[in-house]
Design a protein around this motif. Structure first.
Motif, short mmCIF file in Angstrom:
data_model
loop_
_atom_site.label_atom_id
_atom_site.label_comp_id
_atom_site.label_asym_id
_atom_site.label_seq_id
_atom_site.Cartn_x
_atom_site.Cartn_y
_atom_site.Cartn_z
N ALA A 13 0.85 -1.21 0.00
CA ALA A 13 0.00 0.00 0.00
C ALA A 13 0.87 1.24 0.00
O ALA A 13 0.59 2.22 -0.71
N MET A 59 0.14 0.50 -4.27
CA MET A 59 -0.85 -0.49 -4.70
C MET A 59 -2.14 -0.25 -3.93
O MET A 59 -2.17 -0.40 -2.71
N GLU A 60 -3.18 0.10 -4.64
CA GLU A 60 -4.44 0.47 -3.99
C GLU A 60 -5.48 -0.64 -4.01
O GLU A 60 -6.58 -0.45 -3.51
N THR A 61 -5.15 -1.79 -4.58
CA THR A 61 -6.08 -2.92 -4.62
C THR A 61 -5.39 -4.14 -4.03
O THR A 61 -4.19 -4.16 -3.84
N ASP A 62 -6.18 -5.16 -3.77
CA ASP A 62 -5.62 -6.42 -3.28
C ASP A 62 -4.88 -7.12 -4.41
O ASP A 62 -5.19 -6.92 -5.59
N PRO A 94 -3.92 -10.07 -7.01
CA PRO A 94 -4.84 -10.97 -7.72
C PRO A 94 -4.96 -12.32 -7.00
O PRO A 94 -3.99 -12.79 -6.40
N TRP A 153 2.45 -12.53 -3.83
CA TRP A 153 2.40 -11.73 -5.03
C TRP A 153 3.71 -10.97 -5.24
O TRP A 153 4.23 -10.90 -6.35
#
Length: 52
Positions: free
Chosen positions: A19, A23-26, A28, A36
């Protein structure tokens, strides 16, 4: 990414780290933040594709 992985953090701490890197999303599915990061690090360290 290698330096972040080398810290040996807990998964929650890796989530905070990615974050902070923007990176603003989880990650994949089915990856955890640490898994990841490891996959991305391996891909970046691999041979580069040659384009002509």
């Amino acid at each position: 990414m290698r330096e972040l992985l080398a810290l040996g953090l807990e998964e929650a701490d890796y989530a905070v780290g990615v974050a902070e890197l923007g990176m603003e999303t989880d990650p994949p599915a089915p990856y955890t933040p640490g898994a990841w990061l490891a996959v991305v690090s391996e891909r970046l360290a691999g041979p580069r594709a040659e384009y002509s």
